[in-house]
Motif scaffolding. Structure first.
Motif, PDB file in Angstrom:
ATOM      1  N   UNK A   1       0.840  -1.190   0.000  1.00 14.50           N
ATOM      2  CA  UNK A   1       0.000   0.000   0.000  1.00 14.50           C
ATOM      3  C   UNK A   1       0.878   1.246   0.000  1.00 14.50           C
ATOM      4  N   UNK A   2       1.882   1.210   0.859  1.00 13.19           N
ATOM      5  CA  UNK A   2       2.762   2.368   0.943  1.00 13.19           C
ATOM      6  C   UNK A   2       3.474   2.616  -0.388  1.00 13.19           C
ATOM      7  N   UNK A   3       3.918   1.526  -0.982  1.00 12.33           N
ATOM      8  CA  UNK A   3       4.602   1.618  -2.261  1.00 12.33           C
ATOM      9  C   UNK A   3       3.693   2.265  -3.303  1.00 12.33           C
ATOM     10  N   UNK A   4       2.443   1.798  -3.323  1.00 11.86           N
ATOM     11  CA  UNK A   4       1.511   2.316  -4.331  1.00 11.86           C
ATOM     12  C   UNK A   4       1.112   3.757  -4.039  1.00 11.86           C
ATOM     13  N   UNK A   5       1.166   4.119  -2.755  1.00 17.06           N
ATOM     14  CA  UNK A   5       0.867   5.510  -2.395  1.00 17.06           C
ATOM     15  C   UNK A   5       1.961   6.462  -2.847  1.00 17.06           C
ATOM     16  N   UNK A   6       3.183   5.969  -2.904  1.00 14.84           N
ATOM     17  CA  UNK A   6       4.318   6.872  -3.115  1.00 14.84           C
ATOM     18  C   UNK A   6       4.965   6.781  -4.488  1.00 14.84           C
ATOM     19  N   UNK A   7       4.545   5.800  -5.271  1.00 18.14           N
ATOM     20  CA  UNK A   7       5.234   5.643  -6.550  1.00 18.14           C
ATOM     21  C   UNK A   7       4.246   5.660  -7.701  1.00 18.14           C
ATOM     22  N   UNK A   8       4.801   5.685  -8.865  1.00 18.90           N
ATOM     23  CA  UNK A   8       3.998   5.617 -10.073  1.00 18.90           C
ATOM     24  C   UNK A   8       3.228   4.302 -10.083  1.00 18.90           C
ATOM     25  N   UNK A   9       2.025   4.347 -10.550  1.00 17.53           N
ATOM     26  CA  UNK A   9       1.193   3.144 -10.479  1.00 17.53           C
ATOM     27  C   UNK A   9       1.747   2.015 -11.343  1.00 17.53           C
ATOM     28  N   UNK A  10       2.649   2.348 -12.244  1.00 14.72           N
ATOM     29  CA  UNK A  10       3.150   1.314 -13.143  1.00 14.72           C
ATOM     30  C   UNK A  10       4.479   0.716 -12.717  1.00 14.72           C
ATOM     31  N   UNK A  11       4.890   1.015 -11.519  1.00 15.93           N
ATOM     32  CA  UNK A  11       6.147   0.484 -11.012  1.00 15.93           C
ATOM     33  C   UNK A  11       6.130  -1.052 -11.077  1.00 15.93           C
ATOM     34  N   UNK A  12       7.249  -1.629 -11.431  1.00 15.32           N
ATOM     35  CA  UNK A  12       7.354  -3.090 -11.491  1.00 15.32           C
ATOM     36  C   UNK A  12       7.705  -3.602 -10.094  1.00 15.32           C
ATOM     37  N   UNK A  13       6.835  -4.445  -9.560  1.00 13.89           N
ATOM     38  CA  UNK A  13       7.036  -4.922  -8.189  1.00 13.89           C
ATOM     39  C   UNK A  13       7.294  -6.419  -8.178  1.00 13.89           C
ATOM     40  N   UNK A  14       8.285  -6.823  -7.436  1.00 13.80           N
ATOM     41  CA  UNK A  14       8.485  -8.251  -7.236  1.00 13.80           C
ATOM     42  C   UNK A  14       8.456  -8.569  -5.746  1.00 13.80           C
ATOM     43  N   UNK A  15       7.621  -9.529  -5.413  1.00 14.33           N
ATOM     44  CA  UNK A  15       7.571 -10.011  -4.033  1.00 14.33           C
ATOM     45  C   UNK A  15       8.682 -11.043  -3.869  1.00 14.33           C
ATOM     46  N   UNK A  16       9.465 -10.898  -2.807  1.00 13.31           N
ATOM     47  CA  UNK A  16      10.611 -11.787  -2.605  1.00 13.31           C
ATOM     48  C   UNK A  16      10.489 -12.491  -1.257  1.00 13.31           C
ATOM     49  N   UNK A  17      10.448 -13.806  -1.284  1.00 18.03           N
ATOM     50  CA  UNK A  17      10.508 -14.577  -0.044  1.00 18.03           C
ATOM     51  C   UNK A  17      11.959 -14.969   0.198  1.00 18.03           C
ATOM     52  N   UNK A  18      12.618 -14.250   1.086  1.00 16.62           N
ATOM     53  CA  UNK A  18      14.051 -14.493   1.287  1.00 16.62           C
ATOM     54  C   UNK A  18      14.283 -15.501   2.421  1.00 16.62           C
ATOM     55  N   UNK A  19      15.515 -15.952   2.530  1.00 20.25           N
ATOM     56  CA  UNK A  19      15.955 -16.946   3.510  1.00 20.25           C
ATOM     57  C   UNK A  19      15.359 -18.325   3.199  1.00 20.25           C
ATOM     58  N   UNK A  20      15.166 -18.589   1.927  1.00 17.28           N
ATOM     59  CA  UNK A  20      14.572 -19.864   1.510  1.00 17.28           C
ATOM     60  C   UNK A  20      15.488 -21.045   1.844  1.00 17.28           C
ATOM     61  N   UNK A  21      16.734 -20.760   2.184  1.00 16.83           N
ATOM     62  CA  UNK A  21      17.647 -21.849   2.573  1.00 16.83           C
ATOM     63  C   UNK A  21      17.270 -22.457   3.920  1.00 16.83           C
ATOM     64  N   UNK A  22      16.550 -21.707   4.739  1.00 15.88           N
ATOM     65  CA  UNK A  22      16.186 -22.208   6.075  1.00 15.88           C
ATOM     66  C   UNK A  22      14.935 -23.072   5.975  1.00 15.88           C
ATOM     67  N   UNK A  23      15.088 -24.211   5.303  1.00 16.18           N
ATOM     68  CA  UNK A  23      13.911 -25.034   4.962  1.00 16.18           C
ATOM     69  C   UNK A  23      13.170 -25.521   6.200  1.00 16.18           C
ATOM     70  N   UNK A  24      13.922 -25.915   7.217  1.00 15.84           N
ATOM     71  CA  UNK A  24      13.290 -26.473   8.413  1.00 15.84           C
ATOM     72  C   UNK A  24      12.560 -25.421   9.239  1.00 15.84           C
ATOM     73  N   UNK A  25      12.781 -24.149   8.933  1.00 16.24           N
ATOM     74  CA  UNK A  25      12.147 -23.085   9.725  1.00 16.24           C
ATOM     75  C   UNK A  25      11.028 -22.382   8.965  1.00 16.24           C
ATOM     76  N   UNK A  26      10.739 -22.888   7.801  1.00 17.84           N
ATOM     77  CA  UNK A  26       9.794 -22.195   6.928  1.00 17.84           C
ATOM     78  C   UNK A  26       8.428 -21.988   7.598  1.00 17.84           C
ATOM     79  N   UNK A  27       7.923 -20.753   7.498  1.00 14.78           N
ATOM     80  CA  UNK A  27       6.634 -20.440   8.108  1.00 14.78           C
ATOM     81  C   UNK A  27       5.637 -19.906   7.079  1.00 14.78           C
ATOM     82  N   UNK A  28       6.126 -19.604   5.895  1.00 12.05           N
ATOM     83  CA  UNK A  28       5.240 -19.110   4.832  1.00 12.05           C
ATOM     84  C   UNK A  28       5.397 -20.033   3.635  1.00 12.05           C
ATOM     85  N   UNK A  29       4.288 -20.627   3.214  1.00 17.68           N
ATOM     86  CA  UNK A  29       4.402 -21.572   2.111  1.00 17.68           C
ATOM     87  C   UNK A  29       4.524 -20.841   0.782  1.00 17.68           C
TER      88      UNK A  29
END
Lengths: 217, 465
Positions: free
Chosen positions: A109-137
């Motif tokens: 929301x903040x991003x869309x409030x402050x930037x051009x509506x056409x900004x290219x956005x990528x969602x990044x799930x980082x720390x994917x190496x911590x397989x045994x601790x994963x909490x977001x599928x």
């Protein structure tokens, strides 16, 4: 152009911001991409940090000017200035901490409030190496990204997994949008390096090129 | 103008600095005062720095343990960094000592010891001694900082009483504020009623405690004590994450040793307590960095009792230190006269007064907004810009400034810009931002001398000529 060095040879300069909760690994994604470095003990980012790297996209040299911002709420009011002129964003969460994924919505929301509506956005799930601790599928995040019409990848700055891909994909998409836009309004790449807001096409245009990115290594 | 003179008269030039920067500095500084666009300025600056290389290190004393990996995370990718300054790493320049310097350091130490042993401490004298740097060894820096921050009163006779009282007060605060609601209500129950009541925790559901609706853990209302407790659990997590990242290169703070864990625990208590006592500010990332030098110096006191009470003493001194800059941490005040933006524009004015050419170049030519680099310099009191020893040395100067920490801080920030002037003038937006976000190694004594000689910001008044 006067403010930029003549020997700094590139066709496009794209401003990209890294956002997301504190401690999700934004600074390490940045250092992995720009210097191929990773540190388990990097200091917390206060205000903003800045790095650049040039890569080849199609047949053009694209210089990415990447702004890494502090994650804590208090700094958001200040960092909002850093959004100015951004044409790409990596919105990072930590796959081992669900709350950081939950907060993605607020960041978006903040991003869309402050930037051009056409900004290219990528969602990044980082720390994917911590397989045994994963909490977001992966599925949940993928579904969210589809719903919100953003790209998505899981990365590991530690294992250097997908970091290059993620940045390259964002820069490539920006390039595509900008080139198509350039066809519409006439080519003026010289205007880009001045850090002005670039209109990267109408909303529909952008949607048309969006797809959910690969999330495996 | 009168201000400059007063400053110069008041703070005598440190012996060491005088020897290291003999004549050049005078003319240089005069250049700044003149406020002329003197093209020779920046080059002289770097040159006089380079002369330091003639003072070769002879392996004296600085603890390598604290050396930062500053080189590593620098913007070397760009290859734009001027190597001239880097070739003479600061630690070597600082560590470079001749016999006469050792003697001078000894003299300074005995001056300091003498001053600290007086029945009535002369704060002005102490400020004069401290601004040229306090010794790393022994406990005198800890005592001096406590005096400079006003935590210790001037008369020695009162120290014991004052310290005992403050430490007790801190212990009480901790007890009151750092317990969970159930712990404190149990405690209350224990005090107010009989044993039976206290047992009901185990015997029955929580409701049997006289928990009001407001105080129920599942109540989402903001006034609920549990709501506050959970909120603080979040803050605690944030603090812990940041403490893990506080000077990660130092065994004192980082790693899994019992020492570092004990230190992080103490620092967490301090930060959490501060957050609870200041609900409008709470914990802001970076406070950990501001606390670190204080806690380190106090825990390293050679007086065992002082070292053991480092947590309590650090808390009070942390509060005192923040008292004139805490507004920088407060989002609601960002755009007020006391907020960070106002301070940033003071810095800009100070630079303009001292070097309009450089100011113009940063402000208009390359558009490097002070917010992009000096925000961190100022809010963190320079704790992320230099190696740990240099931070302590800079803080000696900040804390001993008769006009306050913030005044000196802005001078140092301005000096940091002046000291890399030639590189800034030849740099573009990207190069300059990288340079200022990863400030190169520099001789700290030199930097502080430049800072000391900066003319005050005259934007608010125009001296008659």
């Amino acid at each position: 152009m006067a403010a930029y060095r003549a020997d700094d040879d590139y066709d496009y300069l794209f401003k990209v911001v890294l956002i997301g909760d504190s401690g999700v690994g934004k600074s390490n994604l940045l250092s992995r991409f720009t210097r191929n470095e990773f540190s388990l003990e990097s200091k917390s980012t206060i205000g903003v940090e800045f790095a650049t790297r040039s890569i080849r996209v199609d047949d053009k040299i694209v210089k990415a000017q990447i702004w890494d911002t502090a994650g804590q709420e208090r700094y958001r009011a200040i960092t909002s200035a850093y959004y100015r002129g951004a044409v790409g964003a990596l919105l990072v969460y930590d796959v081992t901490r669900h709350v950081t994924f939950k907060n993605v919505e607020r960041w978006l929301k903040e991003l869309r409030d402050h930037t051009d509506s056409n900004i290219v956005i990528m969602l990044i799930g980082n720390k994917a190496d911590l397989r045994h601790l994963r909490a977001v599928s992966t599925e949940d995040a993928k579904a969210f990204a589809e719903r919100e019409n953003t790209f998505f990848m899981e990365t590991s700055a530690l294992e250097s997994m997908n970091v290059e891909n993620a940045f390259t994909e964002v820069l490539t998409q920006i390039h595509h949008v900008v080139s198509r836009k350039a066809l519409d309004i006439g080519d003026d790449p010289a205007a880009l390096p001045k850090g002005q807001t670039i209109n990267v096409g109408s909303k529909d245009d952008v949607s048309a090129v969006k797809k959910v990115g690969c999330c495996s290594s | 103008m009168p201000m400059t003179m007063m400053l110069k008269g008041k703070l005598k030039l440190p012996e060491k600095a005088r020897r290291v920067f003999p004549d050049r500095l005078g003319s240089l500084v005069a250049g700044f005062d003149d406020n002329k666009d003197d093209k020779g300025g920046p080059d002289q600056l770097i040159e006089s720095g380079e002369e330091l290389e003639t003072f070769q290190p002879n392996g004296f004393g600085l603890d390598r343990e604290f050396d930062e990996d500053y080189d590593d995370d620098d913007g070397k990718s760009d290859g734009e960094l001027d190597l001239r300054v880097r070739q003479k790493p600061d630690k070597e320049a600082v560590a470079s000592v001749s016999v006469s310097e050792i003697i001078a350091a000894d003299e300074k130490r005995s001056d300091l010891e003498y001053e600290l042993s007086q029945k009535e401490i002369n704060l002005e004298k102490l400020q004069r001694i401290a601004c040229s740097g306090l010794p790393n060894e022994g406990g005198s820096r800890a005592t001096a900082w406590k005096l400079l921050l006003g935590y210790l009163p001037a008369s020695r006779d009162l120290w014991d009483k004052e310290l005992t009282e403050n430490r007790l007060k801190y212990a009480k605060l901790k007890e009151e504020l750092l317990l969970s609601p159930s712990e404190s209500s149990r405690k209350k129950d224990g005090l107010n009623s009989n044993e039976q009541h206290a047992d009901s925790d185990v015997d029955g559901p929580l409701e049997r405690h006289d928990v009001s609706h407001e105080d129920h853990p599942l109540n989402l209302g903001k006034a609920s004590v549990w709501h506050q407790y959970f909120q603080f659990a979040e803050i605690t997590e944030q603090i812990d994450r940041d403490l893990q990242r506080t000077h990660p290169d130092m065994k004192f703070f980082a790693g899994d040793s019992s020492l570092s864990r004990k230190n992080r625990e103490a620092m967490r208590n301090i930060l959490l307590l501060f957050a609870k006592l200041n609900p409008a500010i709470r914990y802001v990332q970076g406070m950990n960095e501001v606390l670190a030098p204080i806690y380190y110096v106090f825990s390293s006191d050679t007086d065992e009792q002082n070292a053991a009470s480092a947590e309590a003493d650090s808390f009070s001194c942390f509060v005192r230190l923040l008292s004139d800059s805490v507004d920088h941490f407060c989002q609601q005040l960002d755009n007020s006269a006391v907020g960070i933006h106002s301070t940033l524009s003071h810095l800009s004015e100070l630079l303009k007064t001292n070097d309009e050419e450089l100011w113009r170049h940063l402000q208009f030519t390359t558009k490097v907004n002070p917010q992009f680099y000096a925000f961190r310099w100022i809010t963190l009191l320079l704790t992320q810009e230099f190696d740990f020893h240099s931070i302590l040395r800079i803080w000696d100067s900040l804390l001993s400034n008769p006009f306050g920490v913030q005044e000196m801080l802005l001078r140092v920030c301005c000096a940091m810009l002046l000291c890399v002037k030639s590189r800034l003038l030849s740099g573009d937006f990207i190069a300059n931002l990288k340079l200022l976000q990863h400030y190169p190694e520099i001789n700290i004594e030199y930097l502080l001398q430049v800072a000391q000689d900066i003319s005050p910001d005259t934007s608010s008044f125009r001296p008659s000529l």
